[in-house]
Design an enzyme around this catalytic site. Structure first.
Site, PDB file in Angstrom:
ATOM      1  N   ASN A  12      -1.598  19.597  16.407  1.00  0.00           N
ATOM      2  CA  ASN A  12      -1.864  19.383  14.984  1.00  0.00           C
ATOM      3  C   ASN A  12      -0.896  18.320  14.457  1.00  0.00           C
ATOM      4  OD1 ASN A  12      -2.071  19.516  12.200  1.00  0.00           O
ATOM      5  ND2 ASN A  12      -1.941  21.758  12.065  1.00  0.00           N
ATOM      6  N   CYS A  35      -1.927  18.697   5.343  1.00  0.00           N
ATOM      7  CA  CYS A  35      -2.952  18.335   6.330  1.00  0.00           C
ATOM      8  C   CYS A  35      -4.180  17.674   5.704  1.00  0.00           C
ATOM      9  CB  CYS A  35      -3.341  19.548   7.159  1.00  0.00           C
ATOM     10  SG  CYS A  35      -1.937  20.146   8.114  1.00  0.00           S
ATOM     11  N   HIS A  45     -10.050  18.075  10.550  1.00  0.00           N
ATOM     12  CA  HIS A  45      -8.605  18.154  10.777  1.00  0.00           C
ATOM     13  C   HIS A  45      -8.342  18.993  12.028  1.00  0.00           C
ATOM     14  CE1 HIS A  45      -4.441  18.718  10.509  1.00  0.00           C
ATOM     15  NE2 HIS A  45      -4.534  19.984  10.199  1.00  0.00           N
TER      16      HIS A  45
HETATM   17  C1  LIG Z   1      -1.361  30.707  14.770  1.00  0.00           C
HETATM   18  C2  LIG Z   1      -2.552  31.417  15.390  1.00  0.00           C
HETATM   19  C3  LIG Z   1      -3.028  30.619  16.583  1.00  0.00           C
HETATM   20  C4  LIG Z   1      -2.108  32.785  15.834  1.00  0.00           C
HETATM   21  O1  LIG Z   1      -3.194  33.483  16.391  1.00  0.00           O
HETATM   22  P1  LIG Z   1      -3.477  35.005  15.978  1.00  0.00           P
HETATM   23  O2  LIG Z   1      -4.596  35.457  16.809  1.00  0.00           O
HETATM   24  O3  LIG Z   1      -3.654  35.022  14.494  1.00  0.00           O
HETATM   25  O4  LIG Z   1      -2.173  35.695  16.446  1.00  0.00           O
HETATM   26  P2  LIG Z   1      -1.146  36.610  15.626  1.00  0.00           P
HETATM   27  O5  LIG Z   1      -0.349  35.744  14.700  1.00  0.00           O
HETATM   28  O6  LIG Z   1      -1.885  37.744  15.022  1.00  0.00           O
HETATM   29  O7  LIG Z   1      -0.253  37.096  16.796  1.00  0.00           O
HETATM   30  C5  LIG Z   1      -0.776  37.822  17.879  1.00  0.00           C
HETATM   31  C6  LIG Z   1       0.369  38.139  18.819  1.00  0.00           C
HETATM   32  O8  LIG Z   1       0.776  36.944  19.494  1.00  0.00           O
HETATM   33  C7  LIG Z   1       2.176  36.763  19.330  1.00  0.00           C
HETATM   34  N1  LIG Z   1       2.465  35.322  19.292  1.00  0.00           N
HETATM   35  C8  LIG Z   1       2.589  34.521  18.217  1.00  0.00           C
HETATM   36  N2  LIG Z   1       2.852  33.267  18.630  1.00  0.00           N
HETATM   37  C9  LIG Z   1       2.895  33.285  19.972  1.00  0.00           C
HETATM   38  C10 LIG Z   1       3.115  32.309  20.948  1.00  0.00           C
HETATM   39  N3  LIG Z   1       3.337  31.024  20.658  1.00  0.00           N
HETATM   40  N4  LIG Z   1       3.054  32.684  22.248  1.00  0.00           N
HETATM   41  C11 LIG Z   1       2.819  33.960  22.611  1.00  0.00           C
HETATM   42  N5  LIG Z   1       2.612  34.944  21.703  1.00  0.00           N
HETATM   43  C12 LIG Z   1       2.639  34.600  20.401  1.00  0.00           C
HETATM   44  C13 LIG Z   1       2.498  37.461  18.044  1.00  0.00           C
HETATM   45  O9  LIG Z   1       3.862  37.815  18.001  1.00  0.00           O
HETATM   46  C14 LIG Z   1       1.599  38.678  18.115  1.00  0.00           C
HETATM   47  O10 LIG Z   1       2.187  39.608  18.939  1.00  0.00           O
HETATM   48  P3  LIG Z   1       2.037  41.194  18.631  1.00  0.00           P
HETATM   49  O11 LIG Z   1       0.558  41.473  18.758  1.00  0.00           O
HETATM   50  O12 LIG Z   1       2.856  41.816  19.692  1.00  0.00           O
HETATM   51  O13 LIG Z   1       2.550  41.396  17.252  1.00  0.00           O
HETATM   52  C15 LIG Z   1      -3.712  31.570  14.391  1.00  0.00           C
HETATM   53  O14 LIG Z   1      -3.413  32.524  13.412  1.00  0.00           O
HETATM   54  C16 LIG Z   1      -4.050  30.279  13.693  1.00  0.00           C
HETATM   55  O15 LIG Z   1      -4.453  29.310  14.304  1.00  0.00           O
HETATM   56  N6  LIG Z   1      -3.939  30.240  12.355  1.00  0.00           N
HETATM   57  C17 LIG Z   1      -4.211  29.045  11.596  1.00  0.00           C
HETATM   58  C18 LIG Z   1      -3.160  28.056  11.894  1.00  0.00           C
HETATM   59  C19 LIG Z   1      -3.373  26.766  11.224  1.00  0.00           C
HETATM   60  O16 LIG Z   1      -4.456  26.313  11.175  1.00  0.00           O
HETATM   61  N7  LIG Z   1      -2.315  26.186  10.730  1.00  0.00           N
HETATM   62  C20 LIG Z   1      -2.301  24.907  10.180  1.00  0.00           C
HETATM   63  C21 LIG Z   1      -3.231  24.761   9.040  1.00  0.00           C
HETATM   64  S1  LIG Z   1      -3.218  23.112   8.575  1.00  0.00           S
END
Ligand SMILES: CC(C)(COP(=O)(O)OP(=O)(O)OC[C@H]1O[C@@H](n2cnc3c(N)ncnc32)[C@H](O)[C@@H]1OP(=O)(O)O)[C@@H](O)C(=O)NCCC(=O)NCCS
Length: 335
Positions: free
Chosen positions: A292, A114, A262
């Site tokens: 993204n 990224c 980004h």
């Molecule tokens: C991916 C992201 C949005 C997830 O959000 P989060 O608040 O961290 O969520 P978690 O991963 O802790 O998951 C929370 C719950 O949602 C669930 N979940 C994950 N993806 C899901 C989806 N697409 N839809 C519904 N539920 C989802 C998980 O299973 C978890 O369930 P649980 O509580 O029963 O275990 C977040 O972590 C994020 O944006 N991270 C950075 C990503 C990024 O920038 N990536 C690219 C970098 S270049």
């Protein structure tokens, strides 16, 4: 005489095919509400049959060339940033090169995920300022959609990514009356966290066969991410490197007219903007409609801003990225 590298043209291309959060909810256990609340994404563009990364890059390139008033044959070198190359090898840059009348100019893919566009911009700047080349085409190009797991197992990652390409022409500027150019740029990486956001296979280091049906069944050919870990590092590294480059250029946050971050997650960008007290009207965003697009996100923002008349010559533009690797980078440009 000082040489500065000036961006003289921008271009962009996203597929026509719009995929909404509601469309994804038919493929995996997710919801529009979950995706919007956590990421700010409403829809993204995914290719349909017949579209390719180099095809998207070609359209973006033609726009950038037109804006710069150049032909493909005027370009001396192509640097293409991607994490989703058209084939294992050679790189997407070669498939782009053969589509237009570039001639036998050097071309290469750069893999810095990224942050890839800002890495490629750094190398373009170095080549131009060293006098090696006059005009370098820098492209960020991704097709994620064909590599995502469309099932519950991959839902945390699959809802985030979109396809698209952005291109810029970087030219040598030796006009003492024209201050436009890259003022400074800083790149960083920390390979310790490589596995926190990656696609494990195909992997040449996996002996004796880099990809097998078992590996595919186990999900090892799909991207996996430790989302919270990535989030925490992104919100620390982005402000850090942004302030680092501003300080190197003897600039303050208040001097900057436009901030381009980004587009990984709207919540990351809102968090960083809040920390730095960047007003919303100076922060560009397109994640709600494109998701993204990794290396393409920043050049897509640049091209959109240019088309919308938001980029004016003389303005100061800040660009900052964070991604897999981990990598992070920031640039400041006098437009
Ligand atoms: C991916 C992201 C949005 C997830 O959000 P989060 O608040 O961290 O969520 P978690 O991963 O802790 O998951 C929370 C719950 O949602 C669930 N979940 C994950 N993806 C899901 C989806 N697409 N839809 C519904 N539920 C989802 C998980 O299973 C978890 O369930 P649980 O509580 O029963 O275990 C977040 O972590 C994020 O944006 N991270 C950075 C990503 C990024 O920038 N990536 C690219 C970098 S270049």
């Amino acid at each position: 005489m000082t040489t500065r590298s000036k961006i003289t043209g921008t271009g962009m291309c996203v597929p026509d095919n719009v995929v909404t959060n509601h469309d994804l909810a038919k493929l995996m256990d997710t919801s529009d509400e979950w995706i919007q609340k956590r990421t700010g994404i409403v829809e993204r563009r995914w290719i349909t049959e017949g579209e390719t990364p180099s095809g998207l890059a070609e359209t973006a390139t033609l726009q950038a060339l037109e804006q710069a008033g150049l032909e493909a044959s005027d370009i001396d070198c192509i640097l293409l940033a991607t994490l989703s190359a058209e084939h294992e090898f050679p790189g997407t840059a070669f498939f782009l090169q053969r589509r237009l009348d570039f001639g036998e100019i050097p071309c290469v893919d750069l893999r810095a995920q990224c942050s890839g566009f800002l890495y490629a911009l750094t190398f373009a700047d170095a080549l131009v300022c060293a006098g090696r080349y006059e005009r370098v085409l820098v492209v960020g190009c991704e097709v994620h959609s064909t590599g995502l797991e469309m099932a519950d197992r991959g839902r945390d990652v699959s809802v985030l990514f979109g396809d698209g390409a952005g291109a810029v022409v970087v030219e040598a500027n030796r006009d003492e009356n024209d201050p436009a150019g890259l003022l400074d740029i800083r790149l960083h990486a920390d390979g310790q966290h490589a596995e926190r956001l990656w696609v494990e296979v195909p992997a040449s280091g996996v002996h004796p066969t880099r990809i097998t049906k078992e590996m595919i069944d186990e999900g090892r050919a799909f991207p996996t991410m430790q989302g919270r870990f990535v989030f925490k590092h992104a919100v620390r590294r982005m402000p850090e490197v942004l302030l680092e480059v501003l300080s190197a250029a003897s600039l303050k946050l208040d001097d900057i007219d436009l901030f381009l971050f980004h587009q990984a997650n709207l919540r990351i960008n809102e968090y960083v903007a809040k920390q730095l007290e960047i007003p919303a009207e100076r922060l560009l965003s397109n994640i709600h409609k494109f998701g993204n697009c990794s290396a393409a996100s920043i050049p897509l923002l640049l091209a959109e801003a240019s088309r919308e008349g938001r980029l004016e010559r003389g303005q100061l533009v800040s660009m900052t990225a964070f991604g897999s690797g981990f990598t992070w980078a920031s640039a400041v440009v006098r437009w």
